[in-house]
Design an enzyme around this catalytic site. Structure first.
Site, PDB file in Angstrom:
ATOM      1  N   LEU A 102      -2.553 -54.377 -71.879  1.00 31.56           N
ATOM      2  CA  LEU A 102      -3.495 -55.432 -71.491  1.00 31.56           C
ATOM      3  C   LEU A 102      -4.813 -55.060 -72.144  1.00 31.56           C
ATOM      4  O   LEU A 102      -5.244 -53.906 -72.035  1.00 31.56           O
ATOM      5  CB  LEU A 102      -3.676 -55.472 -69.970  1.00 31.56           C
ATOM      6  N   ASP A 103      -5.453 -55.999 -72.831  1.00 34.59           N
ATOM      7  CA  ASP A 103      -6.693 -55.620 -73.502  1.00 34.59           C
ATOM      8  C   ASP A 103      -7.768 -55.244 -72.480  1.00 34.59           C
ATOM      9  O   ASP A 103      -7.651 -55.521 -71.290  1.00 34.59           O
ATOM     10  CB  ASP A 103      -7.159 -56.709 -74.469  1.00 34.59           C
ATOM     11  N   LYS A 104      -8.803 -54.604 -72.962  1.00 35.01           N
ATOM     12  CA  LYS A 104      -9.830 -54.027 -72.098  1.00 35.01           C
ATOM     13  C   LYS A 104     -10.489 -55.062 -71.209  1.00 35.01           C
ATOM     14  O   LYS A 104     -10.904 -54.770 -70.076  1.00 35.01           O
ATOM     15  CB  LYS A 104     -10.880 -53.316 -72.966  1.00 35.01           C
ATOM     16  N   SER A 106      -9.062 -57.695 -69.922  1.00 33.12           N
ATOM     17  CA  SER A 106      -8.080 -58.357 -69.057  1.00 33.12           C
ATOM     18  C   SER A 106      -7.709 -57.452 -67.885  1.00 33.12           C
ATOM     19  O   SER A 106      -7.967 -56.249 -67.900  1.00 33.12           O
ATOM     20  CB  SER A 106      -6.826 -58.721 -69.857  1.00 33.12           C
TER      21      SER A 106
END
Length: 230
Positions: A102-104, A106
Site C-alpha cells: 500500500l503506498d505511503k 494509503s
C-alpha cells in the site's frame, strides 16, 4: 535426498522474503552461496551455506500470516534507516514481509507473512485475487464515472482490466481490482479528472478488515482459511 531448489524459491520458503524481493537482493549482491555472490540460476539445498546481508539462512521457517491495519505515513519498503518504514512496526521475533504494498499515502489492510508460496499466489496477476478499496475524491463524481473506471483506463502504456466500481457517497466510491499496477487507483481517478484524497483497502481475497477489532498500526495472526481462497 533433498532435491535442489531455485534460490529465490528457497529464500521464500525460508521466510526471508518473497521471490520478487529475493531477486532484488540477488541483484544487489546481498545474497551469498557457499562464499560467492549468488546467481539467479543457482539451485541450492539445506547443505549449502547461504547468507543474506551477512545473516545465515537456516532453512524453512514455520509459516505465519498476519493482518495489519496500516495507517497513512508508513512506507511498505523495508528499510531500517527510514523511520517511516514498515520494518519498525512488524511483529517482534519473526521475520515477515508484506504481501504486495500500500503506498505511503494509503491506509487499510496489509497482509504480512513469511510464506513465499502464499505471497506468490496472492500477488501474481494470473491468480486474479480480489482487493477491495474505498476511495474518497476531491469533488462530486459524475454519472459516467463508474462506467468509465470499470471499463478500463489507459495508464502507464496499458489498459487496466475491467473491474467493479460503484458509488458509496457523492464523493466516495468502492473499487474491486484483480491487478495491482503502481498507484493504479490514483492514476485511474486522475485520468477521469479527480484527485484521490483518501484510499482505504478493506479486503483482500475473502478477508475483510474490521476497524473496530483491529486498530490502526495493530496486527493479529490469521489462518490461511480466513482468506477463503479457492
Amino acid at each position: 535426498m533433498t532435491h535442489p531448489t531455485r534460490l529465490a524459491k528457497y529464500l521464500g520458503h525460508a521466510g526471508i522474503c518473497s521471490r520478487r524481493q529475493a531477486s532484488r537482493l540477488i541483484d544487489a549482491g546481498q545474497v551469498m552461496v557457499n562464499g560467492r555472490p549468488a546467481n539467479h540460476i543457482d539451485h541450492v539445498t539445506p547443505a549449502d551455506l547461504i547468507t543474506v546481508a551477512g545473516q545465515q539462512v537456516t532453512g524453512p521457517a514455520k509459516k505465519v500470516l498476519y493482518a495489519y491495519h496500516k495507517p497513512v505515513g508508513i512506507d511498505c519498503k523495508l528499510k531500517m534507516d527510514d523511520p517511516s518504514s514498515l520494518i519498525h512496526h512488524l511483529p517482534h521475533g519473526e521475520r515477515v514481509y508484506p504481501i504486495g504494498r500500500l503506498d505511503k499515502d494509503s491506509r487499510g489492510l496489509l497482509l504480512l507473512t513469511n510464506d513465499g508460496e502464499l505471497c506468490q499466489r496472492l500477488i501474481h496477476p494470473d491468480h486474479h485475487v480480489e482487493k477491495e478499496y474505498w476511495v474518497e475524491v476531491d469533488r462530486p463524481l459524475d454519472d459516467n464515472f463508474c462506467h468509465t473506471m470499470s471499463s478500463g483506463i489507459p495508464i502507464d502504456g496499458q489498459l487496466t482490466l475491467p473491474c467493479e466500481v460503484c458509488l458509496l457517497t457523492p464523493t466516495r466510491f468502492k473499487i474491486v481490482l484483480k491487478q495491482g499496477l503502481n498507484r493504479q487507483i490514483r492514476k485511474m481517478a486522475k485520468h477521469c479528472g479527480y484527485r484521490v484524497i483518501d484510499l482505504f483497502r478493506v479486503r483482500i481475497a475473502g478477508f475483510e478488515l474490521d476497524s473496530t477489532l483491529l486498530s490502526e498500526n495493530q496486527f493479529h495472526p490469521l489462518s490461511l482459511d480466513a482468506l477463503k481462497l479457492d
